[in-house]
Design a protein around this motif. Sequence first.
Motif, PDB file in Angstrom:
ATOM      1  N   MET A   1       0.835  -1.207   0.000  1.00 16.25           N
ATOM      2  CA  MET A   1       0.000   0.000   0.000  1.00 16.25           C
ATOM      3  C   MET A   1       0.867   1.253   0.000  1.00 16.25           C
ATOM      4  SD  MET A   1      -2.921  -1.025   2.800  1.00 16.25           S
ATOM      5  CE  MET A   1      -3.776   0.516   2.569  1.00 16.25           C
ATOM      6  N   SER A   2       0.392   2.269  -0.684  1.00 18.79           N
ATOM      7  CA  SER A   2       1.113   3.539  -0.708  1.00 18.79           C
ATOM      8  C   SER A   2       0.985   4.244   0.632  1.00 18.79           C
ATOM      9  CB  SER A   2       0.545   4.437  -1.814  1.00 18.79           C
ATOM     10  OG  SER A   2       1.103   5.730  -1.722  1.00 18.79           O
ATOM     11  N   THR A   3       2.084   4.856   1.058  1.00 15.39           N
ATOM     12  CA  THR A   3       2.035   5.697   2.262  1.00 15.39           C
ATOM     13  C   THR A   3       1.888   7.165   1.894  1.00 15.39           C
ATOM     14  OG1 THR A   3       4.462   5.833   2.285  1.00 15.39           O
ATOM     15  CG2 THR A   3       3.436   4.064   3.579  1.00 15.39           C
ATOM     16  N   ASN A   4       1.817   7.445   0.618  1.00 11.85           N
ATOM     17  CA  ASN A   4       1.682   8.826   0.167  1.00 11.85           C
ATOM     18  C   ASN A   4       0.239   9.296   0.292  1.00 11.85           C
ATOM     19  OD1 ASN A   4       4.393   8.997  -0.506  1.00 11.85           O
ATOM     20  ND2 ASN A   4       4.034   8.169  -2.554  1.00 11.85           N
ATOM     21  N   ARG A   5       0.079  10.594   0.254  1.00  5.58           N
ATOM     22  CA  ARG A   5      -1.250  11.177   0.353  1.00  5.58           C
ATOM     23  C   ARG A   5      -1.436  12.193  -0.761  1.00  5.58           C
ATOM     24  NH1 ARG A   5      -3.804  10.123   5.272  1.00  5.58           N
ATOM     25  NH2 ARG A   5      -5.102  11.978   5.117  1.00  5.58           N
ATOM     26  N   ILE A   6      -2.694  12.438  -1.088  1.00  2.00           N
ATOM     27  CA  ILE A   6      -3.081  13.466  -2.045  1.00  2.00           C
ATOM     28  C   ILE A   6      -3.293  14.769  -1.281  1.00  2.00           C
ATOM     29  CG2 ILE A   6      -4.911  14.185  -3.639  1.00  2.00           C
ATOM     30  CD1 ILE A   6      -5.402  11.057  -3.969  1.00  2.00           C
ATOM     31  N   GLU A   7      -2.746  15.860  -1.787  1.00  2.00           N
ATOM     32  CA  GLU A   7      -2.888  17.145  -1.118  1.00  2.00           C
ATOM     33  C   GLU A   7      -3.442  18.186  -2.083  1.00  2.00           C
ATOM     34  OE1 GLU A   7       0.883  16.643   1.995  1.00  2.00           O
ATOM     35  OE2 GLU A   7       0.872  18.291   0.528  1.00  2.00           O
ATOM     36  N   ALA A   8      -4.255  19.077  -1.558  1.00  2.00           N
ATOM     37  CA  ALA A   8      -4.802  20.174  -2.349  1.00  2.00           C
ATOM     38  C   ALA A   8      -4.801  21.442  -1.508  1.00  2.00           C
ATOM     39  CB  ALA A   8      -6.224  19.853  -2.806  1.00  2.00           C
ATOM     40  N   ASP A   9      -4.349  22.528  -2.130  1.00  2.00           N
ATOM     41  CA  ASP A   9      -4.303  23.839  -1.473  1.00  2.00           C
ATOM     42  C   ASP A   9      -5.479  24.687  -1.941  1.00  2.00           C
ATOM     43  OD1 ASP A   9      -1.834  23.033  -0.456  1.00  2.00           O
ATOM     44  OD2 ASP A   9      -0.719  24.011  -2.077  1.00  2.00           O
ATOM     45  N   TYR A  10      -6.093  25.418  -1.001  1.00  2.00           N
ATOM     46  CA  TYR A  10      -7.249  26.258  -1.317  1.00  2.00           C
ATOM     47  C   TYR A  10      -7.091  27.641  -0.699  1.00  2.00           C
ATOM     48  CZ  TYR A  10      -9.445  21.675  -2.061  1.00  2.00           C
ATOM     49  OH  TYR A  10      -9.734  20.399  -2.489  1.00  2.00           O
ATOM     50  N   LEU A  11      -7.708  28.610  -1.339  1.00  2.00           N
ATOM     51  CA  LEU A  11      -7.971  29.912  -0.738  1.00  2.00           C
ATOM     52  C   LEU A  11      -9.440  29.902  -0.330  1.00  2.00           C
ATOM     53  CD1 LEU A  11      -7.295  32.830   0.005  1.00  2.00           C
ATOM     54  CD2 LEU A  11      -7.776  33.466  -2.375  1.00  2.00           C
ATOM     55  N   LEU A  12      -9.687  30.002   0.958  1.00  2.00           N
ATOM     56  CA  LEU A  12     -11.033  29.897   1.518  1.00  2.00           C
ATOM     57  C   LEU A  12     -11.495  31.254   2.033  1.00  2.00           C
ATOM     58  CD1 LEU A  12     -13.474  28.349   2.882  1.00  2.00           C
ATOM     59  CD2 LEU A  12     -11.938  28.057   4.856  1.00  2.00           C
ATOM     60  N   GLU A  13     -12.771  31.555   1.793  1.00  2.00           N
ATOM     61  CA  GLU A  13     -13.412  32.703   2.437  1.00  2.00           C
ATOM     62  C   GLU A  13     -14.653  32.206   3.165  1.00  2.00           C
ATOM     63  OE1 GLU A  13     -14.319  36.711   0.443  1.00  2.00           O
ATOM     64  OE2 GLU A  13     -16.304  35.827   0.761  1.00  2.00           O
ATOM     65  N   THR A  14     -14.854  32.682   4.397  1.00  2.00           N
ATOM     66  CA  THR A  14     -16.015  32.255   5.180  1.00  2.00           C
ATOM     67  C   THR A  14     -16.336  33.291   6.249  1.00  2.00           C
ATOM     68  OG1 THR A  14     -16.891  30.520   6.629  1.00  2.00           O
ATOM     69  CG2 THR A  14     -14.515  30.929   6.739  1.00  2.00           C
ATOM     70  N   PRO A  15     -17.618  33.437   6.613  1.00  2.00           N
ATOM     71  CA  PRO A  15     -17.957  34.275   7.756  1.00  2.00           C
ATOM     72  C   PRO A  15     -17.812  33.520   9.074  1.00  2.00           C
ATOM     73  CG  PRO A  15     -19.956  33.449   6.767  1.00  2.00           C
ATOM     74  CD  PRO A  15     -18.817  32.965   5.899  1.00  2.00           C
ATOM     75  N   GLY A  16     -17.563  32.229   9.004  1.00  2.00           N
ATOM     76  CA  GLY A  16     -17.432  31.410  10.190  1.00  2.00           C
ATOM     77  C   GLY A  16     -15.990  31.308  10.653  1.00  2.00           C
ATOM     78  N   ASP A  17     -15.765  30.386  11.553  1.00  2.00           N
ATOM     79  CA  ASP A  17     -14.420  30.089  12.031  1.00  2.00           C
ATOM     80  C   ASP A  17     -13.687  29.299  10.942  1.00  2.00           C
ATOM     81  OD1 ASP A  17     -12.135  29.293  13.341  1.00  2.00           O
ATOM     82  OD2 ASP A  17     -13.147  27.847  14.628  1.00  2.00           O
ATOM     83  N   PRO A  18     -12.593  29.825  10.370  1.00  2.00           N
ATOM     84  CA  PRO A  18     -11.921  29.121   9.275  1.00  2.00           C
ATOM     85  C   PRO A  18     -11.504  27.693   9.629  1.00  2.00           C
ATOM     86  CG  PRO A  18     -11.140  31.370   9.407  1.00  2.00           C
ATOM     87  CD  PRO A  18     -11.996  31.154  10.614  1.00  2.00           C
ATOM     88  N   ARG A  19     -11.059  27.486  10.876  1.00  2.00           N
ATOM     89  CA  ARG A  19     -10.656  26.135  11.272  1.00  2.00           C
ATOM     90  C   ARG A  19     -11.851  25.186  11.229  1.00  2.00           C
ATOM     91  NH1 ARG A  19      -6.842  22.411  11.594  1.00  2.00           N
ATOM     92  NH2 ARG A  19      -5.363  24.055  12.177  1.00  2.00           N
ATOM     93  N   ARG A  20     -12.957  25.620  11.765  1.00  2.00           N
ATOM     94  CA  ARG A  20     -14.146  24.766  11.782  1.00  2.00           C
ATOM     95  C   ARG A  20     -14.638  24.482  10.362  1.00  2.00           C
ATOM     96  NH1 ARG A  20     -19.632  25.897  15.370  1.00  2.00           N
ATOM     97  NH2 ARG A  20     -20.733  23.969  14.786  1.00  2.00           N
ATOM     98  N   VAL A  21     -14.612  25.498   9.498  1.00  2.00           N
ATOM     99  CA  VAL A  21     -15.070  25.302   8.121  1.00  2.00           C
ATOM    100  C   VAL A  21     -14.117  24.383   7.366  1.00  2.00           C
ATOM    101  CG1 VAL A  21     -15.545  26.463   5.930  1.00  2.00           C
ATOM    102  CG2 VAL A  21     -16.313  27.488   8.079  1.00  2.00           C
ATOM    103  N   ALA A  22     -12.823  24.526   7.610  1.00  2.00           N
ATOM    104  CA  ALA A  22     -11.854  23.644   6.956  1.00  2.00           C
ATOM    105  C   ALA A  22     -12.085  22.188   7.370  1.00  2.00           C
ATOM    106  CB  ALA A  22     -10.440  24.080   7.298  1.00  2.00           C
ATOM    107  N   GLU A  23     -12.373  21.964   8.633  1.00  2.00           N
ATOM    108  CA  GLU A  23     -12.672  20.606   9.101  1.00  2.00           C
ATOM    109  C   GLU A  23     -13.964  20.088   8.466  1.00  2.00           C
ATOM    110  OE1 GLU A  23     -10.781  18.744  10.766  1.00  2.00           O
ATOM    111  OE2 GLU A  23      -9.374  20.022  11.872  1.00  2.00           O
ATOM    112  N   PHE A  24     -14.929  20.969   8.299  1.00  2.74           N
ATOM    113  CA  PHE A  24     -16.179  20.605   7.624  1.00  2.74           C
ATOM    114  C   PHE A  24     -15.902  20.194   6.180  1.00  2.74           C
ATOM    115  CE2 PHE A  24     -20.390  22.438   5.833  1.00  2.74           C
ATOM    116  CZ  PHE A  24     -20.982  21.188   5.858  1.00  2.74           C
TER     117      PHE A  24
END
Length: 420
Positions: A1-24
């Motif tokens: 099995m691969s130990t690698n992961r897929i990663e994606a970078d985003y620019l996020l805008e939200t009126p909420g808590d950015p950490r909570r929205v990122a987890e969502f």
Amino acid sequence: MSTNRIEADYLLETPGDPRRVAEFMAGEQSSGTFVPVPGETPELKARAAARVIRLDVLDESAPAPALPSAGLKVTAETKFRRALVTLSWPFEILGPSLPNLLATVAGNLFELKPVTGLRLLDIRLPAEFADAYLGPGFGIAGTRRLSGVEGRPLIGTIIKPSVGLNPRETADLVAELCRAGIDFIKDDELQADGPACPFDERVAEVMRVINAHADRTGKKPMYAFNLTGDLDEMRHRHDTLLQHGATCMMASLNSVGLAGMIALRRFAQLPIHAHRNGWGYLTRHPMLGWSYIAWQKIWRLAGVDHMHVNGIGNKFAEDDESCIASARACLTPMFAGKPCTVMPVFSSAQTARQAPATYNGLGSVDLIVTAGGGIMAHPLGAAAGVEAMVDAWQAALAGIPLPDYAQSRPSLKRALEMAA
């Protein structure tokens, strides 16, 4: 099995808590949904869930949302905060599948209610993706071999008028361009297989001219015929090109789709010139859609050989810095041992005047420059338009200012006057 992961970078805008929205976002695009479910155990989440591995809250905020979102409670005090977010997925959940990758990194995320802006900035993929896909069949080296052009950009043009010429009229124009010493010619993306200029007839007439010119001179300009269509049509058109000795084909990325391009690459025996028409609806809003940096990686893996990147001083909305960054991305290797580099194509209102800025910005001669009106509308004719473009690039590579170089070169001088 691969130990690698897929990663994606985003620019996020939200009126909420950015950490909570990122987890969502991470939950929505992996094991979670809008409510807890019994099967989403800690063990399963540890094995299968996406993770937030980066969150940098930016200083900037906006008084209004970049994008509408129904049901959000917004007051005069609401601030829309922005953050750089990186999500990471276990490779084993997805496998090396480009179509399913799109559903993962660019799926429902854009529709989430607390997200008032989201832009996919970049992606990083495990080496298994390089093993699963063919990548470019010709790339830079193969394009140079077929065109016979080394040490400088390929000077090209687009058939203009874009539509309206019949096959014989198209061939007559190609004959003039061949005599002028053109390296590369392409159909406009609007020219396909209509009754006014059928594909098979156009190919036969144009390649008759190109082959005859190659027999006389030893130089065979590359012509990218637009074979965009369904899979059966593209296979037939591809085989027609082979029968007539063509050396390139063109397909519109957003028209044939990712699965269509992957299938085309599997039977392709010619370079694939990838046109990005429609790109604006994926990127025009700065807080929605894709960056070109992320988008072009998908198509390079799928197997294209040339990719349009717009052009310096273009007629569209993109600025010069973005255009150069896109071109540099095309020349940047993706994987160790399988670089997947492709030839960037500069287009859109290109003339002789842009040569120095293009070369200085990119720092490479590995590009195709396609000047439609910049060649076809030259006051002294298309042949003079080609000559002016060649002169301009000679000046750029030598570091000589264009006005100085143009003093003894009438075609370049008139081109600069036209473009002023």
